[in-house]
Scaffold this motif. Sequence first.
Motif, PDB file in Angstrom:
ATOM      1  N   ILE A  61       0.523   4.031  -2.922  1.00 25.62           N
ATOM      2  CA  ILE A  61       0.146   5.414  -2.608  1.00 25.62           C
ATOM      3  C   ILE A  61       1.272   6.365  -2.989  1.00 25.62           C
ATOM      4  CG2 ILE A  61      -0.251   6.992  -0.664  1.00 25.62           C
ATOM      5  CD1 ILE A  61      -2.037   4.829   0.533  1.00 25.62           C
ATOM      6  N   ASP A  83      -7.804   1.005   2.015  1.00 28.34           N
ATOM      7  CA  ASP A  83      -7.023   0.506   0.879  1.00 28.34           C
ATOM      8  C   ASP A  83      -6.766   1.580  -0.171  1.00 28.34           C
ATOM      9  OD1 ASP A  83      -6.839  -2.061   1.893  1.00 28.34           O
ATOM     10  OD2 ASP A  83      -8.765  -2.663   1.021  1.00 28.34           O
ATOM     11  N   ASP A  84      -7.621   2.585  -0.214  1.00 27.55           N
ATOM     12  CA  ASP A  84      -7.526   3.559  -1.305  1.00 27.55           C
ATOM     13  C   ASP A  84      -6.847   4.845  -0.841  1.00 27.55           C
ATOM     14  OD1 ASP A  84      -9.563   4.154   0.437  1.00 27.55           O
ATOM     15  OD2 ASP A  84     -10.834   5.107  -1.080  1.00 27.55           O
ATOM     16  N   ARG A  95       0.828  -1.198   0.000  1.00 23.42           N
ATOM     17  CA  ARG A  95       0.000   0.000   0.000  1.00 23.42           C
ATOM     18  C   ARG A  95       0.870   1.259   0.000  1.00 23.42           C
ATOM     19  NH1 ARG A  95      -4.127  -0.089   4.729  1.00 23.42           N
ATOM     20  NH2 ARG A  95      -4.801  -1.931   3.555  1.00 23.42           N
TER      21      ARG A  95
END
Length: 829
Positions: free
Chosen positions: A15, A289-290, A11
Motif C-alpha cells: 500500500i 487486501d486491496d 500489505r
Amino acid sequence: MFKQFELLVARFDAINQIKMDRALEAMNEAGRRMLSILPVLLHYHHPLLPGYTSGEVPCGIANFQPDVAQRKFLVTQCGHTAEPEVKECCISAVYTMGSTSSIGQSATSDLDIWVCHDPALSFERLVLLEQKCQLISRLAEQHGIEMNFFLIPENKFRVGNRAQVGLDNCGSAQHLLLLEEFYRSAMRVAGKRLLWRLIPVDREDEYDALAAALFSTGMISENDWLDLGGVCHIPAEEYFGSALWLLYKGLDSPYKAVLKILVMEAYSAEFPDTELLAVQAKRWFQQHDDFGLSLDAYYLMLDKVTRYLTSLGDTKRLDLARRCFYLKICDPLSRNQPAQHGQWRRDLLVKLVREWGWSHDTLRHLDNHDQWKVEQVKIAYEELLSSLMQSYSKLIQFARRNNISESINPEDIGILSRKLYTAFEALPGKVQRINLKIAPDLRESHLSLIQVPPGHLNRQGWYLYKYSLRPLDIIGRAPLEYNGYLSKLVAWAYFNGLMVSDTQVDIRQAGSDITRTFLHQFCQDLANTFPVELPPASNLALSRPCEIRHLGIFLNLERDPTADWPEEMPPVLELGEDVLCFGSRQECLIGTVDLVYRNSWNEVRTLHFNGLDAVVEALSTILGKMHQDAAAPDAIDVFCYSQYCRDEIRQQFAELVNSCISLRLALDKQRMVKLLSVGESRYALFLERRGVSVRQLSSAIDFYRQVSDNKLERQTAEPDNGLHVPPIVDAYASEGLIQYFFEDNDNGFNVYILDENNKVEIYHEYAGSKEDLVQNVNRYYTMTHQRFDFTEQVINFNLPQFYELVPGADTLQVMPYRSAVRDIAQQAS
C-alpha cells in the motif's frame, strides 16, 4: 499471530508503494526529483551534497539503502562511485503527511515532511539538523516546490507538548490530533515502518502494552519499527486549540481549513464515542487486501463531513464542503483536457460530481475560479468565513457543555487569537482583506467613487463602483463598498488589489472639495507610502500591545478651507504664521484629517476627522494609540491636498505630530501637558502614562483648574489599599486590549488588570492558582453567549493577554505568561 503479522507487513509495503506511485503521478518532474533525492540528502553528511551544513549534523536514516537513481545522483554530486561513509543512525524515518498521495494532491501541493529522530539528540545537534532542513527547503523552493520540515522525536507524543506556535508549527494547539492526522495520511519515504498500523484495531486501548510485548519478546526490533504511540481517544481539551489553529491556517488555505474544522466539529458531536478517521483507515487496512478509498486521507474527511452534515440537514454547508473539496483537487472537469493529476483522480471526481447532481454551469464557474473578480471573491469570502466561524462556535459550545479546560498554552492562545483578530475581526476603519488566496488577481481597469449628500434616499457618504462614470457603464450597477469617508474606500480598493497603477479612477463629488487631480494624487501617495504585502507579524510582536509602525496623514482630502479663497488675490501666509489659527479671523487651514496606518500586528487601519475639532481629535487619537514604552513609528508621512499653502500646512502639521509623539513617549515624564490653539479655541492635551485626554480651555484660569482636576482624577484612580500600579504596567496601556499582569509576592501574587479603556483593577495578594485564573478568564471571554453569534459573525478574537512581571537588573520586566503547571509536568516527563 506471526503469520498475520507478516501478512500485514507485506500489505503495509504494498500500500505504501501504491501511495508513492500516486504521489509521484501528481507531481511535476521537479517534485519527483526532490522527493527522490530527499532521503539521500538526509542520510549522508557530505560537503558536495546540497544542504550540507558544517558541524556534527545528525545523519543516517534507519535501514536506508539508495536505489539505482539515488546512487547515480550520489556519483554525479560526489564524483566517485563509493558511497559516503555513514557512522551513525540518528534519523528513525522520513514520512510525508497531509494531502500527499491522496485525491487532494495536485502539482502545486506542498510537501509536509516528518523527520522522526532519536529523542536523545542534543539541542545543539537538532539546531544543525533544522538548518540542514531549511537549506533543503530552499533548494526545493528554487524548483517551485514548497517543502516544509518538522523534526519529530520518537517520544514526542508520549511526553508533554512544549512546542510553540510558528508559521507552520501548531505548537501546543494540537498534540494527539496531530498524530491522528499523521496516522491517517502518512506515506513512508525512507526508514522504519509504522508500528501503529499493525496493532489490532479492536485492541487500540491496549496499544502500549501490545507494542511493548512485541518488542520485549523479540518478535520485532526497535531498529525496524517506528513507535509513536496510540491514539485510542483524543482528549476533548484539544478541540479548542485545534479550532484556533485551523482558523489561522484558513488564512492561507481556506478550502482545506473548512474541511478540517468540519471534521473537528464532527468529532466533537460524536464525543465521547468518537470514531477517528485514522482508526477507520486502520480498520480497512487490517480487514482488506486491496487499496480502497478508506485509505485516502482526503476522501475520508469528505465522507466524515458528508455523513455529519447530512445528519444535521445542513445542506448549505454540505454544498460548501463539496466545493472546497473540488477546488482543492484542481482538476477542471468542464474543460476538455487530459487529467492533470492522474486518471484515477479524474474518474473518482467525475463519479462524485455526478452523485452531487452538479450542472455544467456549476463546474464551469468553479473551474474559472482563477478568473474570479471582487464580486465572486466577496461571496466566497463570506461563505468561507461564515462556515469557519460556525464550526469554531460549535466547538466552543462543546467545550462549555463539557466544562473543558484548554490544553493549549496561554501564550499560544494569545498569539493565535491575535493572528485571528488581525485577520477576521471587523472593526470600524479597519481594512478587511477579503482575498484569502481565493483568486490570483482582483485588479480592475476602472473604479469610480460617487458621493451622496444628505437628504437623499441612499445613505450619505461615498460609494465605490468597478465601472467608469459613463451612464451606459454604471447605471443599474450595485456598488462594491460603502463608507462615510473617502479614504477608507480607496484604502480598501488598494490593499485588496483592485486599484493598481494603471487603474482609471473617477470621482463624482457632491459637497466635498476633492478634485479628480487630488484624488489621483492621493491614490499615488497611498501606493508610494504603503506596500500591499509585508511579512507576517512575528510572535514577539503579537505577544505585545500593538504599536503604530507606519503612519500616513492626509490633510484636507475632503474639506479644504483654502478652496474658498479668491483666485485673483488669495491670502498670503506670512513666514512663521500658524496654519492652525491663520489671519485676523484665526482660521484653521486644516478642514479634514485622514489617517492610514499599519501597526505592529500588520493590521491596516483608517480614521477620518472633520469639523472644528478635527486636528485635536486626530492628535489625541494618534497619541492614544501609543503606550508610553512603545517605539516611535518607523515612518510618518504627511500629505496635503489644499489649493493653497500645501507645503506650509504639511510641514507645520508634521512638526506638530512629531513633537507630540516625542512628548508622549518621553520615558522620564509621568505627565505632560501640550497646549494647542486651533482656530479661535484653545485646548490642553494631557499626556499620562496610562492614556491621553483633551480639554477645551476658555481662559488661563480654566487651564489651571483643568490641570488641578486632572491631577485629582489621577490620584483617585489608585486603589484604596495603597498598592500602586508598577510603571511598566502603565507603560503597556493600549486602547482596545484587555491585559492581565501577575506579580509574585510572599503571600500569593498581585493581579493588575488593564481593560479596553486603560482603566486598572488591582487584586492584592491573590491566593488562588494562576492556572485556574487564566483558564477561567479565557473560558469567560470565549464562551459567553453575548460574545458569540456566528449568524451575525460577531465572534470575539480579542482575547485577554497574560503576562508575568519578573524582576530585572534595575526594574520589572514583562514576560508572556506560560503555564507553569504544564512546564513542570513536561520537564518531569
